[in-house]
Design a protein around this motif. Sequence first.
Motif, PDB file in Angstrom:
ATOM      1  N   ASP A  73       7.677 -27.489 -47.115  1.00 17.52           N
ATOM      2  CA  ASP A  73       8.480 -26.381 -46.623  1.00 17.52           C
ATOM      3  C   ASP A  73       9.178 -25.685 -47.781  1.00 17.52           C
ATOM      4  OD1 ASP A  73      10.655 -24.840 -45.264  1.00 17.52           O
ATOM      5  OD2 ASP A  73       9.887 -25.891 -43.497  1.00 17.52           O
ATOM      6  N   ILE A  74       9.130 -24.357 -47.797  1.00 18.79           N
ATOM      7  CA  ILE A  74       9.751 -23.592 -48.868  1.00 18.79           C
ATOM      8  C   ILE A  74      11.278 -23.709 -48.861  1.00 18.79           C
ATOM      9  CG2 ILE A  74       7.868 -21.949 -49.093  1.00 18.79           C
ATOM     10  CD1 ILE A  74       9.540 -19.983 -47.372  1.00 18.79           C
ATOM     11  N   ALA A  94       4.701 -17.180 -47.204  1.00 14.09           N
ATOM     12  CA  ALA A  94       5.382 -18.007 -46.199  1.00 14.09           C
ATOM     13  C   ALA A  94       6.698 -17.360 -45.791  1.00 14.09           C
ATOM     14  CB  ALA A  94       5.632 -19.408 -46.754  1.00 14.09           C
ATOM     15  N   ALA A  95       6.933 -17.280 -44.489  1.00 14.32           N
ATOM     16  CA  ALA A  95       8.146 -16.629 -43.995  1.00 14.32           C
ATOM     17  C   ALA A  95       8.263 -16.826 -42.498  1.00 14.32           C
ATOM     18  CB  ALA A  95       8.108 -15.126 -44.303  1.00 14.32           C
ATOM     19  N   ASN A  96       9.462 -16.594 -41.998  1.00 13.26           N
ATOM     20  CA  ASN A  96       9.622 -16.338 -40.571  1.00 13.26           C
ATOM     21  C   ASN A  96       9.259 -14.870 -40.374  1.00 13.26           C
ATOM     22  OD1 ASN A  96      10.671 -16.891 -37.814  1.00 13.26           O
ATOM     23  ND2 ASN A  96      12.128 -15.305 -38.377  1.00 13.26           N
ATOM     24  N   THR A  97       8.228 -14.592 -39.587  1.00  8.06           N
ATOM     25  CA  THR A  97       7.719 -13.233 -39.489  1.00  8.06           C
ATOM     26  C   THR A  97       8.079 -12.595 -38.159  1.00  8.06           C
ATOM     27  OG1 THR A  97       5.584 -14.046 -38.688  1.00  8.06           O
ATOM     28  CG2 THR A  97       5.804 -13.691 -41.049  1.00  8.06           C
ATOM     29  N   GLY A  98       8.451 -11.341 -38.221  1.00  7.38           N
ATOM     30  CA  GLY A  98       8.662 -10.560 -37.025  1.00  7.38           C
ATOM     31  C   GLY A  98      10.105 -10.460 -36.585  1.00  7.38           C
ATOM     32  N   VAL A  99      10.386  -9.353 -35.895  1.00  2.00           N
ATOM     33  CA  VAL A  99      11.736  -9.068 -35.429  1.00  2.00           C
ATOM     34  C   VAL A  99      12.195 -10.005 -34.323  1.00  2.00           C
ATOM     35  CG1 VAL A  99      13.153  -7.319 -34.256  1.00  2.00           C
ATOM     36  CG2 VAL A  99      11.730  -6.675 -36.219  1.00  2.00           C
ATOM     37  N   PRO A 100      11.416 -10.210 -33.228  1.00  2.84           N
ATOM     38  CA  PRO A 100      11.931 -11.022 -32.111  1.00  2.84           C
ATOM     39  C   PRO A 100      12.382 -12.428 -32.498  1.00  2.84           C
ATOM     40  CG  PRO A 100      10.023  -9.781 -31.401  1.00  2.84           C
ATOM     41  CD  PRO A 100      10.115  -9.600 -32.887  1.00  2.84           C
ATOM     42  N   PRO A 101      11.612 -13.178 -33.324  1.00  7.02           N
ATOM     43  CA  PRO A 101      12.098 -14.511 -33.706  1.00  7.02           C
ATOM     44  C   PRO A 101      13.404 -14.466 -34.493  1.00  7.02           C
ATOM     45  CG  PRO A 101       9.753 -14.316 -34.161  1.00  7.02           C
ATOM     46  CD  PRO A 101      10.254 -12.945 -33.843  1.00  7.02           C
ATOM     47  N   SER A 102      13.590 -13.394 -35.270  1.00  4.20           N
ATOM     48  CA  SER A 102      14.822 -13.288 -36.054  1.00  4.20           C
ATOM     49  C   SER A 102      16.023 -12.966 -35.171  1.00  4.20           C
ATOM     50  CB  SER A 102      14.673 -12.214 -37.140  1.00  4.20           C
ATOM     51  OG  SER A 102      14.817 -10.903 -36.627  1.00  4.20           O
ATOM     52  N   MET A 110      17.060 -16.530 -41.705  1.00  3.90           N
ATOM     53  CA  MET A 110      17.709 -16.479 -43.013  1.00  3.90           C
ATOM     54  C   MET A 110      17.276 -17.644 -43.895  1.00  3.90           C
ATOM     55  SD  MET A 110      20.240 -18.052 -44.956  1.00  3.90           S
ATOM     56  CE  MET A 110      21.240 -18.901 -43.746  1.00  3.90           C
ATOM     57  N   GLU A 111      17.260 -18.835 -43.322  1.00  7.16           N
ATOM     58  CA  GLU A 111      16.909 -20.005 -44.127  1.00  7.16           C
ATOM     59  C   GLU A 111      15.473 -19.911 -44.648  1.00  7.16           C
ATOM     60  OE1 GLU A 111      17.760 -23.259 -41.543  1.00  7.16           O
ATOM     61  OE2 GLU A 111      19.922 -23.222 -41.930  1.00  7.16           O
ATOM     62  N   SER A 112      14.565 -19.439 -43.815  1.00  2.81           N
ATOM     63  CA  SER A 112      13.169 -19.316 -44.243  1.00  2.81           C
ATOM     64  C   SER A 112      12.976 -18.194 -45.257  1.00  2.81           C
ATOM     65  CB  SER A 112      12.265 -19.064 -43.025  1.00  2.81           C
ATOM     66  OG  SER A 112      12.284 -20.162 -42.142  1.00  2.81           O
ATOM     67  N   ASN A 113      13.552 -17.034 -44.959  1.00  2.73           N
ATOM     68  CA  ASN A 113      13.230 -15.844 -45.735  1.00  2.73           C
ATOM     69  C   ASN A 113      14.152 -15.595 -46.923  1.00  2.73           C
ATOM     70  OD1 ASN A 113      11.345 -15.595 -43.750  1.00  2.73           O
ATOM     71  ND2 ASN A 113      12.147 -13.718 -42.877  1.00  2.73           N
ATOM     72  N   VAL A 114      15.383 -16.085 -46.859  1.00  2.29           N
ATOM     73  CA  VAL A 114      16.295 -15.899 -47.986  1.00  2.29           C
ATOM     74  C   VAL A 114      16.315 -17.152 -48.863  1.00  2.29           C
ATOM     75  CG1 VAL A 114      18.625 -15.294 -48.709  1.00  2.29           C
ATOM     76  CG2 VAL A 114      17.689 -14.307 -46.600  1.00  2.29           C
ATOM     77  N   ILE A 115      16.674 -18.277 -48.283  1.00  2.00           N
ATOM     78  CA  ILE A 115      16.705 -19.522 -49.067  1.00  2.00           C
ATOM     79  C   ILE A 115      15.306 -19.889 -49.544  1.00  2.00           C
ATOM     80  CG2 ILE A 115      17.205 -22.001 -48.992  1.00  2.00           C
ATOM     81  CD1 ILE A 115      19.476 -21.339 -47.035  1.00  2.00           C
ATOM     82  N   THR A 117      12.737 -17.902 -50.188  1.00  2.00           N
ATOM     83  CA  THR A 117      12.326 -17.014 -51.276  1.00  2.00           C
ATOM     84  C   THR A 117      13.113 -17.321 -52.552  1.00  2.00           C
ATOM     85  OG1 THR A 117      11.713 -15.281 -49.709  1.00  2.00           O
ATOM     86  CG2 THR A 117      12.113 -14.604 -51.984  1.00  2.00           C
ATOM     87  N   PHE A 118      14.410 -17.584 -52.414  1.00  5.03           N
ATOM     88  CA  PHE A 118      15.213 -17.985 -53.570  1.00  5.03           C
ATOM     89  C   PHE A 118      14.637 -19.249 -54.214  1.00  5.03           C
ATOM     90  CE2 PHE A 118      18.602 -20.717 -55.235  1.00  5.03           C
ATOM     91  CZ  PHE A 118      19.114 -19.906 -56.231  1.00  5.03           C
ATOM     92  N   ASN A 119      14.287 -20.240 -53.393  1.00  4.54           N
ATOM     93  CA  ASN A 119      13.705 -21.474 -53.931  1.00  4.54           C
ATOM     94  C   ASN A 119      12.425 -21.191 -54.701  1.00  4.54           C
ATOM     95  OD1 ASN A 119      15.702 -23.145 -52.909  1.00  4.54           O
ATOM     96  ND2 ASN A 119      14.553 -23.707 -51.073  1.00  4.54           N
ATOM     97  N   MET A 120      11.583 -20.301 -54.163  1.00  2.00           N
ATOM     98  CA  MET A 120      10.321 -19.996 -54.847  1.00  2.00           C
ATOM     99  C   MET A 120      10.565 -19.271 -56.167  1.00  2.00           C
ATOM    100  SD  MET A 120       8.002 -21.417 -53.113  1.00  2.00           S
ATOM    101  CE  MET A 120       6.801 -20.849 -54.310  1.00  2.00           C
ATOM    102  N   LEU A 121      11.527 -18.375 -56.192  1.00  5.50           N
ATOM    103  CA  LEU A 121      11.842 -17.670 -57.437  1.00  5.50           C
ATOM    104  C   LEU A 121      12.442 -18.611 -58.478  1.00  5.50           C
ATOM    105  CD1 LEU A 121      13.220 -14.383 -55.892  1.00  5.50           C
ATOM    106  CD2 LEU A 121      11.312 -14.510 -57.511  1.00  5.50           C
ATOM    107  N   GLU A 122      13.312 -19.511 -58.033  1.00  2.00           N
ATOM    108  CA  GLU A 122      13.862 -20.502 -58.948  1.00  2.00           C
ATOM    109  C   GLU A 122      12.759 -21.393 -59.513  1.00  2.00           C
ATOM    110  OE1 GLU A 122      17.575 -21.988 -59.910  1.00  2.00           O
ATOM    111  OE2 GLU A 122      16.764 -20.025 -60.452  1.00  2.00           O
ATOM    112  N   ALA A 123      11.826 -21.794 -58.644  1.00  5.87           N
ATOM    113  CA  ALA A 123      10.706 -22.622 -59.095  1.00  5.87           C
ATOM    114  C   ALA A 123       9.841 -21.859 -60.087  1.00  5.87           C
ATOM    115  CB  ALA A 123       9.873 -23.070 -57.894  1.00  5.87           C
ATOM    116  N   ALA A 124       9.652 -20.572 -59.842  1.00 10.14           N
ATOM    117  CA  ALA A 124       8.886 -19.746 -60.773  1.00 10.14           C
ATOM    118  C   ALA A 124       9.593 -19.649 -62.117  1.00 10.14           C
ATOM    119  CB  ALA A 124       8.684 -18.350 -60.172  1.00 10.14           C
ATOM    120  N   ARG A 125      10.896 -19.456 -62.080  1.00  8.44           N
ATOM    121  CA  ARG A 125      11.682 -19.344 -63.317  1.00  8.44           C
ATOM    122  C   ARG A 125      11.610 -20.620 -64.143  1.00  8.44           C
ATOM    123  NH1 ARG A 125      17.392 -20.073 -64.987  1.00  8.44           N
ATOM    124  NH2 ARG A 125      18.018 -20.855 -62.948  1.00  8.44           N
TER     125      ARG A 125
END
Length: 330
Positions: A73-74, A94-102, A110-115, A117-125
């Motif tokens: 899990d990301i 990988a993301a939570n996709t779509g308006v209705p689920p959000s 937020m946890e899927s799409n913000v945290i 994505t942050f985790n993936m960018l940190e891992a990339a860095r």
Amino acid sequence: MNKSRTILITGGCGFIGTSLIAELLAKKQFNNIRILDNFQEGTPADLEEITQYEISTAENCHMHAGIVLVEGDIRDSETTRLCCRDVDCIVHLAANTGVPPSVKNPRMDMESNVIGTFNMLEAARHNNVSKFVFASSGAPAGTVEPPIHEELPPHPVSPYGASKLAGEGYCSAYYQTFGVSTVCLRFGNVYGPRSKKKSSVVAKFIRQALAGEACYIYGDGSQTRDFIYIDDLIKAIELAITKDIGGETFQIASGRERTVDEVADVIRGIIKSHGKEIIIKYDQPRLGDVKRNFSDTSKAKQILGWKTSMDLERGIALTVDYFLGEDRSR
């Protein structure tokens, strides 16, 4: 492209991920393809439809060549860090996709799409990954007068739009501060073969029509969207991977405004040619949905050298053929 390079695709078992992997394999662009997925949407069975693979853990995936699948899990920072070892490029789908689920669960979004994505960018860095392609959306723009372009001030309506906007913001920051070559692609409404699990308009209506179920339009049908065929989208991702650019955002869509009623009529005609009927019903508009949405794609044409080639009618016909093939295979 150097065939010893390794690409990591998050959400790689899903509709877009499997389509991208099939294209990368066909063109032999990467010798090593690493996939990180939690199987919430796509599954190993979906990946098996296009390729054989080896299962590994996050701890050991860097020791394997070829196509490697990691269940993870990301939202877990250690998993993302380990999966990014010895990686040259990340395509973050990988993301939570779509308006209705959000709207239903904004914290999960937020946890899927913000945290995530942050985790993936940190891992990339921390792993010195040179390229990071982020799957965004038109949703960050929110309620604006279309066509949407990259310089419009964003006013997201839904939690989904807000979370994708946050991801774009972090991508910009990681390019400007840490030198990670990020590219944000704002996908339109994607449709096409392999979309059997998607809940967006085209796939959902085709699936429901073939099952004899009513198809619900939320609103009066005059709301507009920008529909893009999967093959055209994959071309944009490939260009984002290979072009020597960073810190950029692109609208990736057809550039044509279509009403939901118009799309339903196209599906109706194609379904009817196969001896099926589509039953359309109308319901109240959903929270978080915008009235109009289509894109100005001139920046992608100018910088990426990208443009669409599939028209909607032909694309939907190919998608219906795919769904009928799915039906016959069961």
